[in-house]
Design a protein around this motif. Structure first.
Motif, mmCIF file in Angstrom:
data_model
loop_
_atom_site.group_PDB
_atom_site.id
_atom_site.type_symbol
_atom_site.label_atom_id
_atom_site.label_comp_id
_atom_site.label_asym_id
_atom_site.label_seq_id
_atom_site.Cartn_x
_atom_site.Cartn_y
_atom_site.Cartn_z
ATOM 1 N N MET A 1 -4.117 -0.933 9.886
ATOM 2 C CA MET A 1 -3.911 -1.315 10.899
ATOM 3 C C MET A 1 -2.526 -2.146 9.858
ATOM 4 S SD MET A 1 -4.754 -3.714 14.844
ATOM 5 C CE MET A 1 -4.648 -1.851 15.013
ATOM 6 N N LEU A 2 -1.783 -2.863 10.369
ATOM 7 C CA LEU A 2 -1.052 -4.208 9.877
ATOM 8 C C LEU A 2 -1.883 -5.154 10.516
ATOM 9 C CD1 LEU A 2 1.524 -5.320 9.021
ATOM 10 C CD2 LEU A 2 2.537 -5.231 10.915
ATOM 11 N N THR A 3 -2.081 -6.238 9.605
ATOM 12 C CA THR A 3 -2.789 -7.806 9.774
ATOM 13 C C THR A 3 -1.832 -8.483 9.768
ATOM 14 O OG1 THR A 3 -4.932 -7.011 8.933
ATOM 15 C CG2 THR A 3 -4.692 -9.125 8.931
ATOM 16 N N ILE A 4 -1.222 -9.567 10.534
ATOM 17 C CA ILE A 4 -0.347 -10.422 10.388
ATOM 18 C C ILE A 4 -1.591 -11.821 10.212
ATOM 19 C CG2 ILE A 4 0.835 -11.850 11.618
ATOM 20 C CD1 ILE A 4 1.662 -9.365 13.371
ATOM 21 N N HIS A 5 -1.012 -12.652 9.283
ATOM 22 C CA HIS A 5 -1.449 -14.271 9.445
ATOM 23 C C HIS A 5 -0.609 -15.712 9.548
ATOM 24 C CE1 HIS A 5 -4.854 -12.080 6.490
ATOM 25 N NE2 HIS A 5 -4.226 -11.487 6.540
ATOM 26 N N GLY A 6 -1.281 -15.504 10.808
ATOM 27 C CA GLY A 6 -0.590 -16.681 10.779
ATOM 28 C C GLY A 6 -0.253 -16.998 12.652
ATOM 29 N N VAL A 7 -0.606 -18.115 13.512
ATOM 30 C CA VAL A 7 -0.591 -18.623 14.628
ATOM 31 C C VAL A 7 1.196 -18.105 15.375
ATOM 32 C CG1 VAL A 7 -2.116 -19.958 14.630
ATOM 33 C CG2 VAL A 7 0.406 -20.595 13.934
ATOM 34 N N THR A 8 0.640 -17.478 16.523
ATOM 35 C CA THR A 8 2.238 -17.871 17.133
ATOM 36 C C THR A 8 3.319 -18.741 16.849
ATOM 37 O OG1 THR A 8 1.008 -16.094 18.158
ATOM 38 C CG2 THR A 8 3.123 -16.177 18.960
ATOM 39 N N GLU A 67 -0.375 -7.898 5.507
ATOM 40 C CA GLU A 67 -0.885 -6.873 4.141
ATOM 41 C C GLU A 67 -0.793 -5.685 5.438
ATOM 42 O OE1 GLU A 67 -5.079 -8.412 2.702
ATOM 43 O OE2 GLU A 67 -4.987 -9.118 5.072
ATOM 44 N N ASP A 68 -0.411 -4.592 4.756
ATOM 45 C CA ASP A 68 0.638 -3.399 5.373
ATOM 46 C C ASP A 68 0.168 -2.429 4.302
ATOM 47 O OD1 ASP A 68 1.710 -1.517 6.895
ATOM 48 O OD2 ASP A 68 3.877 -1.729 6.333
ATOM 49 N N GLU A 69 -1.061 -1.407 4.437
ATOM 50 C CA GLU A 69 -1.388 -0.543 3.971
ATOM 51 C C GLU A 69 -1.086 -0.885 2.534
ATOM 52 O OE1 GLU A 69 2.175 2.313 5.234
ATOM 53 O OE2 GLU A 69 0.172 3.336 7.183
ATOM 54 N N GLY A 70 -1.675 -1.966 1.709
ATOM 55 C CA GLY A 70 -2.165 -2.680 0.575
ATOM 56 C C GLY A 70 -1.037 -3.113 0.186
ATOM 57 N N LEU A 83 9.478 -4.326 7.986
ATOM 58 C CA LEU A 83 8.881 -2.640 8.830
ATOM 59 C C LEU A 83 9.815 -2.590 10.317
ATOM 60 C CD1 LEU A 83 5.981 -5.713 10.750
ATOM 61 C CD2 LEU A 83 5.685 -3.757 9.170
ATOM 62 N N ALA A 84 10.907 -2.451 10.449
ATOM 63 C CA ALA A 84 11.929 -1.826 10.809
ATOM 64 C C ALA A 84 12.498 -1.079 9.821
ATOM 65 C CB ALA A 84 13.594 -2.858 10.839
ATOM 66 N N ARG A 85 12.467 -0.827 8.454
ATOM 67 C CA ARG A 85 12.814 -0.304 8.172
ATOM 68 C C ARG A 85 12.157 1.253 7.669
ATOM 69 N NH1 ARG A 85 14.150 -3.646 3.718
ATOM 70 N NH2 ARG A 85 16.502 -4.842 4.169
ATOM 71 N N LYS A 86 11.184 0.607 8.038
ATOM 72 C CA LYS A 86 9.341 1.732 7.572
ATOM 73 C C LYS A 86 9.460 2.452 9.349
ATOM 74 C CE LYS A 86 4.419 1.822 7.131
ATOM 75 N NZ LYS A 86 3.473 0.797 6.221
ATOM 76 N N HIS A 87 10.124 1.629 10.564
ATOM 77 C CA HIS A 87 8.951 2.366 11.172
ATOM 78 C C HIS A 87 10.668 2.794 11.684
ATOM 79 C CE1 HIS A 87 5.323 1.682 11.047
ATOM 80 N NE2 HIS A 87 5.094 0.158 10.465
ATOM 81 N N GLY A 88 11.577 2.732 11.591
ATOM 82 C CA GLY A 88 13.175 3.479 12.218
ATOM 83 C C GLY A 88 12.904 3.023 13.188
ATOM 84 N N GLY A 89 13.317 3.478 14.617
ATOM 85 C CA GLY A 89 14.013 3.165 15.683
ATOM 86 C C GLY A 89 15.475 2.782 15.923
ATOM 87 N N PRO A 90 15.350 2.633 17.164
ATOM 88 C CA PRO A 90 16.455 1.539 16.980
ATOM 89 C C PRO A 90 16.801 0.528 16.702
ATOM 90 C CG PRO A 90 15.680 3.421 18.869
ATOM 91 C CD PRO A 90 14.665 2.820 18.609
ATOM 92 N N ALA A 91 15.322 -0.097 16.212
ATOM 93 C CA ALA A 91 15.950 -0.978 16.325
ATOM 94 C C ALA A 91 16.259 -1.170 14.927
ATOM 95 C CB ALA A 91 14.557 -2.234 16.332
ATOM 96 N N GLY A 92 15.825 -0.380 14.087
ATOM 97 C CA GLY A 92 15.901 -0.379 12.614
ATOM 98 C C GLY A 92 17.248 0.184 11.751
#
Length: 219
Positions: A1-8, A67-70, A83-92
């Protein structure tokens, strides 16, 4: 799973918003900016940008980091574009040309708009009195922003979104940058297309989910 380090309440907001747009599960490690806590180096201090474990990931001591798959990646715009390139869809991006345009708009926002917009956010106290020095700094920053915002306004006057006629990561990145100056009414008033576009971006359920999480954090 993607890990995001940082407060919102940081540039991690961009990454979290995009994850909601992509329906991408993530784990958030609430690393806070060191300047926001009393003694960041204390043994019992909350995880922060000076914590040794975090500095091992980000020698620059800046959030967000993922951290995203290494892959360990910092810089919020690099992260959202990745992330937009990797996961595609309309946002990418759908092709190389769209990818280039999304990168162009993101870099334009970071270089031409963000520095002065951040100054306005930090010093422009909406509805409260400012020092004469702060008011002067805000006025100068707003004056410098007129030209780059005019470029954005002219584009949005004939396009609903920045790239491809749909909401993409480029809109997300720029909307989060322009948000910093959004509270300066006199600056934003001459730009109706920007205001309409910003409202459309911020009305999106994914933005609202991110914003609720941001408001739930301590200031």
């Amino acid at each position: 799973m993607l890990t995001i380090h940082g407060v919102t309440r940081s540039r991690a907001s961009r990454v979290i918003w995009l994850c909601h747009e992509l329906d991408l599960p993530f784990r958030q490690v609430p690393v806070i900016q060191a300047y926001r806590i009393g003694n960041a180096d204390a043994p019992d201090a909350s995880p922060n940008t000076r914590s040794p474990d975090f500095l091992a990931l980000s020698p620059a001591g800046a959030i967000p980091v993922i951290e995203d798959e290494g892959l360990v990646l910092s810089e919020s715009l690099a992260i959202t574009l990745h992330l937009a390139r990797k996961h595609g869809g309309p946002a990418g991006p759908q092709d190389y040309a769209e990818d280039a345009l999304m990168t162009q708009w993101s870099i334009y926002g970071a270089t031409a708009i963000e520095p002065d917009a951040l100054t306005i956010m930090m010093l422009h106290n909406r509805g409260t009195l400012q020092s004469a020095d702060d008011a002067g700094i805000v006025a100068e920053a707003a004056e410098r922003l007129v030209r780059p915002l005019k470029v954005l306004e002219d584009h949005l006057a004939t396009h609903a979104y920045l790239v491809g006629g749909r909401f993409t990561v480029a809109d997300l990145n720029l909307a989060e940058i322009v948000r910093y100056a959004q509270g300066h009414g006199p600056l934003m008033e001459p730009f109706p297309a920007i205001r309409a576009w910003l409202s459309a971006c911020q009305d999106r359920p994914a933005f609202q989910a991110m914003w609720a999480a941001r408001l739930a954090e301590p200031e």
